[in-house]
Enzyme design. Structure first.
Site, short mmCIF file in Angstrom:
data_model
loop_
_atom_site.label_atom_id
_atom_site.label_comp_id
_atom_site.label_asym_id
_atom_site.label_seq_id
_atom_site.Cartn_x
_atom_site.Cartn_y
_atom_site.Cartn_z
N GLN A 182 0.83 -1.20 0.00
CA GLN A 182 0.00 0.00 0.00
C GLN A 182 0.86 1.25 0.00
OE1 GLN A 182 -2.34 -1.34 3.61
NE2 GLN A 182 -3.94 -0.16 2.56
N HIS A 855 -16.45 -29.66 46.51
CA HIS A 855 -16.01 -31.03 46.75
C HIS A 855 -14.60 -31.12 47.32
CE1 HIS A 855 -15.34 -35.31 46.20
NE2 HIS A 855 -14.18 -34.98 45.69
#
Length: 897
Positions: A182, A855
Site C-alpha cells: 500500500q 467437593h
C-alpha cells in the site's frame, strides 16, 4: 506456472476477488472489504497467495515444512533452527518475471510503499496473529518491493509465528501468505481503536491509543500512547490519559497519567496539548462503529491522520474478549450473569452438546420453581460455559443478601464482583421478577410444587431428633442413589433407537434434577445441627471442623478406602507391585504371579466406581471404566511410599480425633449456662450432624451414573453417524447441540448446516481464554477483590480446611495422565469426585476456585488435610516448588523456587 495460470498473482484492493481470504489472507481480505464499504483506505494491491504457493511448490521446501510439523513444539531450539532454514530458503527465491511485471504496473513513481504480511490464518475471529509476521516500511523501487514481498512471505515461518500456530493447533502446511503493498501514509498522528474496551470487556466503551507520527510505534509498544476511553452510546469522553515517551520516541519513561477525572468524566480543555482533538476522537469512534457493523464483531482498527484526512490501515477482530452470554436480553437494560461452572467448581470449557445439556437442565429447574423465562432466572451460554442471569436476585434488596450469603460457602470469590457491579451500576439493572407473574393463582401454584418437599424436609428433621434412625441415613442415601440411577438407566436403554434413547436421557436428567433437589434439601439437617451445636458451644470452630473428618460412610471416602484396599493387594504381591511400577497395562499385570487376585479386585472397583471421572459434569470426557490408567497411576504412587493399611489407619485416627473433639465440646457446653442440659445434647447432635454430612455427596454419585449412561448414548449416536459417513470422527458428535443431533439421527437425507470445523476452532479459541465468573450483558467483567488484612509475602486466599502442611507442590491441570506422590501438595484448577483417588497421597490442597462446601474442600476436611483457594494458583505455583499451605489463615507460602 500452473498455479498462476488459474489464480491471479496480483489483485487491486478494489477488486472484489480481493475479499477472498484464501487469495488475500486475513489482513488483505479485511482491507478489501473496507474498500468495498467506501471507507478511506490507502491505495494498494495484494500479491496473492498463489505467488507464495508457486514459490514453495518444490520438494525441498515441502520436506522442510514436514520436518517442522513433526518437531515437538516444546523443542524450541530445533524449532528455531528449522524455521530459520525455511525463511532463508524462501528469501533466496526470486519472484517470477510475470509477477514482477504485474507488481511494476501497480507502482507509482516517487511514491513510498509499505509491504504487510497477510497470512490466511491471521486476523480471524479465533486467532489474530498480531505482530507475528513482518511489515516492511518505506519501499519504492521494484527491487525493494520484491525484496519486501519475499521477506514478508518468508515471515510465515518466524519463530513467533511458528510457535503461535503450534499453540493454536494450526498446521503449518495449511497456511499460506499474501503480501499487501500500500501507499505509505506520512502520518501526523496514528494509533489503534478498539471498539470494545479490551481491559474491562465492556462493549459500550471504545478505547483509542494515539501518538504522533507513524502507528508502528504504538503497535510495537515503543511509545506509551495517549489513551482515550469513550462512551459509545453518549459520545462522552470518559478519560483522556496522556502518553509518555523518550526523547527519540523509542524509550518508555513511565506509566501514563490521566489528564481527566475518571470519576466524574471531566476532561481539560487543553486540546492543543493532546494528540487528538475531541472532534477527531468522535470521528474515529464513528468510523469504528461502521466497521464493527460491517464485520459483525468488536474490532481492533489501526488508523492514521495525514493533513486532516483519516485513513484506515487495518482491522481485525478483538480475539481476547470473552463472548457475550446468549441468548441476548430483549431489553436495553443491564443484566448480570454468574457462571454456573464456577459454582460447580469446574471451569474448563465444555463442548456445545454438554453446554446445551446443562443449560436445558437449569431452565427446566427454574421453570419448575415458577421462574418467568422472560423476566426471571434463566440460563445463558458463553464461551463453552453455562451462566445464570442473576439480575432478578441482585436488583432486589430483599433477595440479593441471600444470593451473596449463599455463595460464601461455595464460591466466595464471586461475592466481591457481584457486590461491586450492584453498587456501581445497580441503577442500570433490568427490573425483573423471580417468579412468573404476580397473580395469587400463580403464586399458589409455585408454593404447591415446593411445599411438599419442604414439608418432608422439616419432617425428617423432627424425626431425626428422636430415636436412632439417623444412623441409617448414609446407607439409605446410597441405596436411594444406586436404585434411582439403575431405574433411570434401564428406562434410557428401553428406547428403540439412538434418537429415542437420547430423548429419554434428556427427560431423565430433568426428572433427576427435581429428585436430587428433594434429597439435597434433607441436608438442611446439617445446617440445623450445626447451628444448634454453635449455640450449645459458642466459639468452638476448630472442634466443629473436627466433626467433619473421617466420615467413612461418605461415598467418596468409601471410594478412597476401597482403592487403598486394592493397593494393599498389590503390595502383598511383589510381582504385581513390580509390574505396576514398570507401568504395565492391566492385561499384562494379570499374567504375573498374584495378577489374577489384583486384577479381580481392581475390576470389582471399576464395577463399583468406573462411571466416575475427573470433571464429571463434563461428560464428553472418558470415564474410569474407559481409561483406568489414572487409577493405576494412583495405586503405583501409593506403593512408592505408603504402608499397608495406612489408608484405614488414617480414617481411624480421624475418627478418634472426632471423638476427642466431641468430648471437648461436652466439657465446654457444661461450662455454659444450663450446662448439664447443654452437655447432654452435644453428643447426639454431633452424631446426627456427622451422619447427615455423610450423605452430601450421594446426589452427585447418582448423577454421575446417569451422565455415564448419557455419554454412552451420545457416543452410540456418533458411531451411527460415523458408520453412515455423516461424521468423520465419532467425537465430533459433541460439537452438535441436542436438537441438531436428534435432527441428524432422524433425518438421514437432510443433513444440518452445522459447520463442525468452525465449532471446533471456536471451542479451541475459548479454551485459550479465561472464562469470567461474572459478566454483564454489555461484556463488562467486574473484577472486585477480596480484602485481606493478613501480613504475608505469600499468596492470600480463602481457607477451606484447617491445618498446615509443607511439601513439594504438584501442579495438575488434568488428572487423567497425572499422579501424586505421597506428601506432595496438590495444586489444581478445581477438584470434584473424579479427583478423589489423588487425595490418597495429598498432604494439602490448593485450588484456583471453590469454597468451603465445594467437593475438594469437603474431602480435604474429611481426610484431614489443609486446603486453601487462591485465584490463579496453578499459574503462580510451579511443580517441585516447596510451599506451605496454611488452612487456618488462608495463606500459601512460597518457600523455595
Amino acid at each position: 506456472m500452473a498455479i498462476l495460470e488459474r489464480v491471479p498473482a496480483v489483485l487491486s484492493l478494489s477488486d472484489p476477488r480481493a475479499t477472498n481470504t484464501e487469495l488475500s489472507g486475513g489482513k488483505g481480505a479485511n482491507l478489501a472489504k473496507l474498500v468495498s464499504a467506501g471507507l478511506p483506505v490507502p491505495d494498494g494491491f495484494c500479491v496473492t497467495t498463489a505467488v507464495y504457493e508457486e514459490l514453495t511448490d518444490d520438494e525441498e521446501i515441502s520436506a522442510m515444512i514436514d520436518d517442522l510439523e513433526a518437531t515437538d513444539p516444546i523443542d524450541t531450539e530445533r524449532l528455531r533452527e528449522r524455521a530459520t532454514r525455511l525463511r532463508d530458503t524462501i528469501r533466496a527465491k526470486e519472484l517470477p518475471e510475470d509477477v514482477q511485471e504485474s507488481i511494476e504496473v501497480q507502482l507509482k513513481s516517487g511514491v513510498s510503499y509499505v509491504a504487510r504480511s497477510s497470512a490466511t490464518a491471521e486476523d480471524l475471529p479465533t486467532a489474530s496473529f498480531a505482530g507475528q509476521h513482518s511489515t516492511v516500511l518505506d519501499v519504492s523501487s521494484l527491487a525493494d518491493v520484491t525484496d519486501a514481498v519475499l521477506d514478508c512471505m518468508a515471515s510465515l515461518f518466524t519463530d513467533r509465528a511458528v510457535s503461535y500456530r503450534a499453540r493454536n493447533e494450526i498446521a503449518h502446511e495449511v497456511v499460506s501468505m499474501c503480501v499487501v503493498v500500500q501507499e505509505m501514509i506520512d502520518a501526523d498522528a496514528s494509533g489503534v481503536l478498539f471498539t470494545a474496551d479490551p481491559l474491562t470487556g465492556k462493549r459500550t466503551v471504545a478505547s483509542i491509543d494515539a501518538s504522533t507520527g507513524l502507528g508502528e510505534a504504538v503497535v510495537s509498544g515503543t511509545v506509551t500512547a495517549e489513551n482515550v476511553r469513550v462512551d459509545r452510546e453518549s459520545g462522552e469522553i470518559l478519560e483522556y490519559r496522556a502518553g509518555v515517551s523518550g526523547d527519540d520516541g523509542s524509550d518508555l519513561v513511565g506509566a501514563n497519567e490521566p489528564t481527566g477525572d475518571l470519576e466524574n468524566g471531566d476532561v481539560p480543555n487543553t486540546e492543543s496539548d493532546r494528540v487528538l482533538t475531541n472532534e477527531q476522537v468522535t470521528t474515529i469512534v464513528a468510523y469504528g462503529e461502521g466497521i464493527e457493523r460491517s464485520f459483525g464483531s468488536p474490532q481492533d482498527i489501526e488508523w492514521s491522520i495525514a493533513d486532516g484526512q483519516f485513513w484506515m490501515l487495518q482491522t481485525r477482530p478483538i480475539t481476547t474478549l470473552s463472548p457475550l452470554p446468549e441468548p441476548r436480553p430483549d431489553d436495553d437494560a443491564l443484566h448480570v450473569y454468574y457462571s454456573w461452572n464456577h459454582r460447580q467448581g469446574m471451569t474448563e470449557v465444555m463442548p456445545p452438546l454438554v453446554v446445551d445439556y446443562w443449560s436445558r437442565t437449569m431452565d427446566v429447574l427454574f421453570d419448575r420453581f415458577g421462574s418467568d423465562p422472560e423476566a426471571g432466572l434463566s440460563s445463558a451460554t458463553a464461551g463453552g460455559m453455562v451462566y445464570i442471569d442473576v439480575t432478578p436476585l441482585l436488583q432486589s434488596d430483599r433477595l440479593a443478601p441471600y444470593l451473596l450469603e449463599g455463595l460464601n460457602d461455595f464460591d466466595r470469590q464471586a461475592i466481591a464482583p457481584l457486590e461491586e457491579i450492584r453498587e456501581r451500576r445497580g441503577d442500570e439493572f433490568a427490573q425483573t421478577s423471580v417468579l412468573r407473574g404476580t397473580s395469587l393463582l400463580q403464586t399458589l401454584s409455585t408454593v404447591g410444587k415446593v411445599a411438599p418437599v419442604v414439608g418432608r424436609t422439616l419432617g425428617s428433621i423432627l424425626r431425626g431428633l428422636v430415636g436412632r434412625s439417623y444412623e441409617e441415613v448414609p446407607r439409605r442415601a446410597r441405596q436411594w442413589a444406586d436404585a434411582t440411577a439403575e431405574e433411570m438407566i434401564r428406562e434410557v436403554r428401553s428406547g428403540d433407537s439412538e434418537a429415542e434413547r437420547l430423548r429419554i436421557a434428556l427427560e431423565k436428567n430433568d426428572e433427576f434434577s427435581w429428585k436430587a433437589m428433594e434429597v439435597a434439601l434433607k441436608l438442611w439437617n446439617v445446617y440445623f445441627y450445626r447451628a444448634a451445636l454453635r449455640r450449645l458451644c459458642p466459639g468452638a470452630d476448630d472442634e466443629f471442623e473436627a466433626l467433619e473428618r473421617g466420615l467413612r460412610e461418605n461415598v467418596t471416602t468409601t471410594m478412597m478406602i476401597e482403592l487403598g484396599d486394592v493397593t494393599d493387594i498389590a503390595r502383598d504381591n511383589p510381582d504385581v507391585e513390580r509390574a505396576l511400577k514398570e507401568g504395565r497395562s492391566l492385561d499384562e499385570i494379570r499374567e504375573v504371579a498374584g495378577g489374577e487376585e489384583f486384577t479381580a479386585a481392581f475390576e470389582n472397583f471399576l464395577d463399583e466406581y468406573g462411571f466416575r471421572a475427573p470433571a464429571e459434569i463434563e461428560f464428553s470426557r472418558p470415564r474410569y471404566h474407559e481409561d483406568p490408567s489414572p487409577l493405576l497411576g494412583t495405586v503405583q504412587a501409593k506403593l512408592e511410599t505408603g504402608d499397608p493399611g495406612d489408608h484405614r489407619t488414617h480414617v481411624e485416627r480421624l475418627e478418634t480425633e472426632t471423638e476427642r473433639a466431641i468430648t471437648r465440646l461436652e466439657r465446654q457446653a457444661n461450662r455454659e449456662r444450663f450446662g448439664s442440659i447443654r452437655r447432654r445434647l452435644v453428643r447426639p447432635f454431633a452424631l446426627r450432624y456427622r451422619s447427615y454430612l455423610s450423605m452430601r455427596e450421594v446426589t452427585k454419585y447418582a448423577l454421575s451414573q446417569l451422565l455415564d449412561e448419557t455419554r454412552r448414548q451420545v457416543l452410540a449416536a456418533g458411531e451411527k453417524l460415523e458408520r453412515e459417513g455423516r461424521l468423520e470422527d465419532v467425537n465430533d458428535v459433541w460439537l452438535y447441540d441436542f436438537d441438531e443431533l436428534l435432527f441428524e439421527l432422524t433425518n438421514p437425507d437432510t443433513p444440518t448446516d452445522v459447520d463442525l470445523d468452525a465449532r471446533r476452532a471456536e471451542q479451541f479459541h475459548h479454551q485459550q481464554l479465561r472464562a469470567p465468573r461474572v459478566i454483564t450483558s454489555d461484556g463488562e467483567i467486574p473484577r472486585g477483590g477480596i480484602a485481606s488484612t493478613i501480613d504475608t509475602d505469600g499468596l492470600v486466599g480463602i481457607p477451606t480446611a484447617s491445618g498446615a502442611a509443607e511439601g513439594q507442590a504438584r501442579v495438575i491441570e488434568e488428572p487423567s495422565d497425572a499422579t501424586l506422590e505421597t506428601e506432595e501438595i496438590l495444586v489444581a484448577p478445581h477438584t470434584d469426585p473424579g479427583w478423589t483417588p489423588l487425595f490418597l497421597n495429598a498432604a494439602g490442597l490448593v485450588t484456583n476456585v471453590g469454597g468451603k462446601m465445594t467437593h475438594g474442600s469437603i474431602v480435604a476436611r474429611e481426610y484431614g488435610i489443609p486446603s486453601v483457594v487462591v485465584a490463579g494458583a496453578t499459574e503462580q505455583i510451579e511443580t517441585g516448588q516447596r510451599i506451605r499451605v496454611d488452612g487456618n489463615r488462608g495463606v500459601v507460602e512460597l518457600l523455595e523456587d
